[in-house]
Write a protein that holds these residues in place. Structure first.
Motif, PDB file in Angstrom:
ATOM      1  N   LEU A 103       1.006  -1.178   0.050  1.00  0.00           N
ATOM      2  CA  LEU A 103       0.381  -0.070   0.384  1.00  0.00           C
ATOM      3  C   LEU A 103       0.604   1.541  -0.173  1.00  0.00           C
ATOM      4  N   ASP A 147      -2.412   4.079  -5.343  1.00  0.00           N
ATOM      5  CA  ASP A 147      -3.972   3.905  -4.329  1.00  0.00           C
ATOM      6  C   ASP A 147      -4.541   2.337  -5.148  1.00  0.00           C
ATOM      7  N   ARG A 196      -5.092  10.105 -10.713  1.00  0.00           N
ATOM      8  CA  ARG A 196      -4.717   9.130  -9.254  1.00  0.00           C
ATOM      9  C   ARG A 196      -4.243   9.269  -8.329  1.00  0.00           C
ATOM     10  N   ARG A 225      -3.057  10.858  -4.320  1.00  0.00           N
ATOM     11  CA  ARG A 225      -2.370  10.508  -3.626  1.00  0.00           C
ATOM     12  C   ARG A 225      -1.737  11.560  -3.004  1.00  0.00           C
ATOM     13  N   ARG A 248      -3.057  13.859  -0.448  1.00  0.00           N
ATOM     14  CA  ARG A 248      -3.776  12.864   0.710  1.00  0.00           C
ATOM     15  C   ARG A 248      -2.378  12.951   1.491  1.00  0.00           C
TER      16      ARG A 248
END
Length: 221
Positions: free
Chosen positions: A91, A97, A155, A159, A162
Motif C-alpha cells: 500500500l 492507491d 490518481r 495520492r 493525501r
C-alpha cells in the motif's frame, strides 16, 4: 514545470514506475527538458513513446535503453489472498492507491487503477504478488491508452495530496502534544528540577520546533 517539460510530461504514460531512474513521470520530464536525461528511458512508453518524446524535443529517435527495461505487454498486480499477511508495505509504495487493505488484513488490487508499475512486487515479504499480462501481444502505447494515462495521473496526484495532508496532520498532532507538555512541564518531567528540568524542556521545545518546521515545509493541501 516549464512549457517544454509540461509537453514532455503529457506525452508520458503516467505509470509512475520509476524505471526511468526518476521518482515519477514529472521528474523525468523535467530532467529531459533540462537536458539531464535521455528520451529513451521509459519502457512503458516503448518505441512509440520514444518517437513522441523525440518529436517534442525535435531530436532523432533512439532505441529504448535496455538498462531501464524492455518494452513489454501491460500487466496488473494480483495478490494471492491465501498468502497475504496484511503487512501494508505494498500500500505504501503503490503510486495510484490501487491496493485496498489494512494492517493484518488481506489486501486486494483494484485492477482498473493498477498501472503495472511493479513497485509492489519487491517489497512483499511473502512473495504473494504476481503480475498478469492483460494486453496480450500489445506493448507500449498499443497496450495503454491516453485515457488510462490521464486517470493514472489523476490518481497519482490525489495520492500526493493525501500524503501531504496526512503529514501535515501528523505534525499538528506532534505540535499539540509538545505544547501540552510545555504547558504542564512538572507533570511531564516527573518533577525534575534545575538542570535536568531545563534539559527536558529543551528536548520538548526542540521537538515542537521540528514539528512546526516540517508542517511549514509541507505542500499546501
Amino acid at each position: 514545470m516549464n512549457p517544454l517539460a509540461a509537453r514532455l510530461h503529457a506525452a508520458l504514460p503516467q505509470t509512475q514506475c520509476t524505471r526511468c531512474g526518476y521518482p515519477d513521470c514529472e521528474s523525468y520530464a523535467t530532467a529531459m527538458a533540462a537536458g539531464e536525461a535521455q528520451l529513451n528511458q521509459c519502457p512503458p512508453g516503448g518505441a512509440e513513446g520514444v518517437v513522441r518524446l523525440a518529436a517534442i524535443l525535435q531530436r532523432p529517435t533512439l532505441p529504448l535503453d535496455a538498462a531501464h527495461g524492455i518494452e513489454a505487454p501491460r500487466t496488473v498486480a494480483v495478490i494471492d489472498e491465501n498468502w497475504c499477511i496484511g503487512c501494508t508495505l505494498c500500500l505504501k509504495v503503490c503510486p495510484t492507491d490501487a491496493i485496498l487493505g489494512a494492517n493484518k488484513r488481506m489486501h486486494t488490487v483494484i485492477e482498473p487503477a493498477c498501472t503495472g508499475c511493479e513497485l509492489c512486487v519487491p517489497v512483499c515479504p511473502v512473495d504473494c504478488i504476481s503480475l498478469d499480462n492483460v494486453s496480450g501481444d500489445r506493448t507500449g502505447w498499443q497496450a495503454w491508452s491516453q485515457a488510462q494515462a490521464d486517470e493514472a495521473l489523476a490518481r497519482y496526484r490525489r495520492r500526493q495530496l493525501r500524503l501531504a495532508r496526512e503529514e501535515t496532520e501528523q505534525q499538528q498532532r506532534l505540535e499539540r502534544k509538545a505544547e501540552a507538555k510545555l504547558a504542564d512541564l512538572p507533570a511531564h518531567t516527573h518533577g525534575a528540577k534545575g538542570a535536568e528540568a531545563e534539559r527536558k524542556r529543551a528536548i520538548i521545545e526542540a521537538a515542537l520546533a521540528r514539528a512546526r518546521a516540517r508542517r511549514a515545509g509541507s505542500p499546501s493541501t
